[in-house]
Design an enzyme around this catalytic site. Structure first.
Site, PDB file in Angstrom:
ATOM      1  N   ARG A 155       0.836  -1.186   0.000  1.00 29.42           N
ATOM      2  CA  ARG A 155       0.000   0.000   0.000  1.00 29.42           C
ATOM      3  C   ARG A 155       0.877   1.245   0.000  1.00 29.42           C
ATOM      4  NH1 ARG A 155      -2.022  -3.554   3.955  1.00 29.42           N
ATOM      5  NH2 ARG A 155      -4.109  -4.383   3.489  1.00 29.42           N
ATOM      6  N   HIS A 247      -2.870   2.558  -5.906  1.00 28.23           N
ATOM      7  CA  HIS A 247      -3.577   1.317  -5.571  1.00 28.23           C
ATOM      8  C   HIS A 247      -3.817   0.458  -6.808  1.00 28.23           C
ATOM      9  CE1 HIS A 247      -5.823  -1.205  -2.802  1.00 28.23           C
ATOM     10  NE2 HIS A 247      -6.721  -1.371  -3.763  1.00 28.23           N
TER      11      HIS A 247
END
Length: 304
Positions: A155, A247
């Site tokens: 992430r 993402h």
């Protein structure tokens, strides 16, 4: 307290988060960071000068910047936590007034309905992005950073939180602290290792770089939002028309992992405690199913 600026209130707010909430350290850091950005965007006003209209103007500016609904919701949650502290803990009337005003602010309907549909980044697009990232003033950092992001599928917050001590170059491993302060180990390729070694040599020349692996031009840790801006810059340099964001790279990597490593290994790679979360990254291709079935049954799938 009303005669203090937002930046002057932040140390007390940070102490409150540490001592009186069950928030994970990473969440505490995000709340404080978002409130610092909030104050800077308004010129660091005194609390007494902060009006409901100022909140509306701030919210409108965020919407105009094209922030995703989830990003805007996160910023509002940080502000809400700050105002709850003022209202319930400090019993500051201005906090009560502003909290009521914030609750009345709703995002435009279209921003709630607009969701970016992920598509799989091809190897060709990733190569173009990597080539673009390695160019320019910050190429020595950006290339290795993007390469690491692509190899590991971590992430964006995990990337900016990564510290030097978390990196094991010899074994091509890195320790990552994910959501809920959960720790996991990620792996990267030999090519990525070489990029990281080159970056560490440049990093060592910076004055007081701190302990985070990837640092800003001014030194210190990067802000997660800066990665979104960098992705836009790299995509523009690479002449990629599709919208790309951090993402999406994670989504592509985990999707590939599900298909090649299996669901449980992909969940470990992604840092998901529940494989049902990882299952959402699987996109079934009927042709893949046909090929898998024929292989299982030992049938020849080659054309006559």
């Amino acid at each position: 307290m009303a005669n203090e600026t937002i930046s002057e209130l932040l140390p007390a707010f940070e102490r409150y988060l540490r001592s009186s909430t069950n928030l994970a350290p990473r969440s505490q850091k995000i709340y404080v960071s978002e409130m610092r950005l909030f104050g800077e965007s308004l010129g660091d006003p005194y609390l007494s000068d902060l009006t409901p209209q100022a909140l509306v103007d701030w919210h409108t500016e965020c919407v105009d910047q094209g922030l995703r609904y989830s990003t805007l919701a996160g910023k509002k949650q940080s502000l809400r936590q700050f105002l709850v502290w003022l209202d319930e803990v400090q019993e500051e009337p201005q906090g009560t007034r502003l909290l009521r005003a914030l609750r009345r602010i709703k995002p435009p309907l279209e921003s709630r309905q607009t969701v970016r549909q992920p598509f799989a980044l091809s190897d060709a697009l990733v190569h173009k992005m990597l080539t673009a990232a390695k160019r320019g003033q910050t190429g020595g950092r950006d290339g290795p950073m993007l390469h690491f992001l692509w190899d590991t599928g971590i992430r964006r917050q995990e990337l900016v939180d990564l510290r030097l001590e978390d990196l094991d170059l010899e074994n091509r491993r890195a320790r990552v602290i994910g959501k809920g302060s959960k720790e996991r180990t990620v792996r990267f390729t030999q090519a990525c290792k070489q990029d990281l070694e080159a970056w560490l040599k440049l990093r060592a020349l910076r004055r007081d770089p701190g302990d985070t692996l990837f640092i800003s031009l001014r030194g210190g840790a990067l802000h997660p939002d800066s990665l979104n801006l960098l992705f836009k810059k790299w995509a523009k340099k690479a002449r990629i028309r599709e919208e790309v964001w951090p993402h999406l790279m994670r989504h592509t990597r985990i999707t590939a992992a599900v298909n090649s490593m299996g669901l449980h290994n992909a969940a470990r790679l992604a840092g998901h405690s529940n494989v049902n979360t990882t299952q959402g990254y699987f996109h079934e291709d009927p042709e893949d199913m046909d090929r898998a079935y024929d292989k299982m049954m030992g049938e020849d799938t080659t054309e006559p």
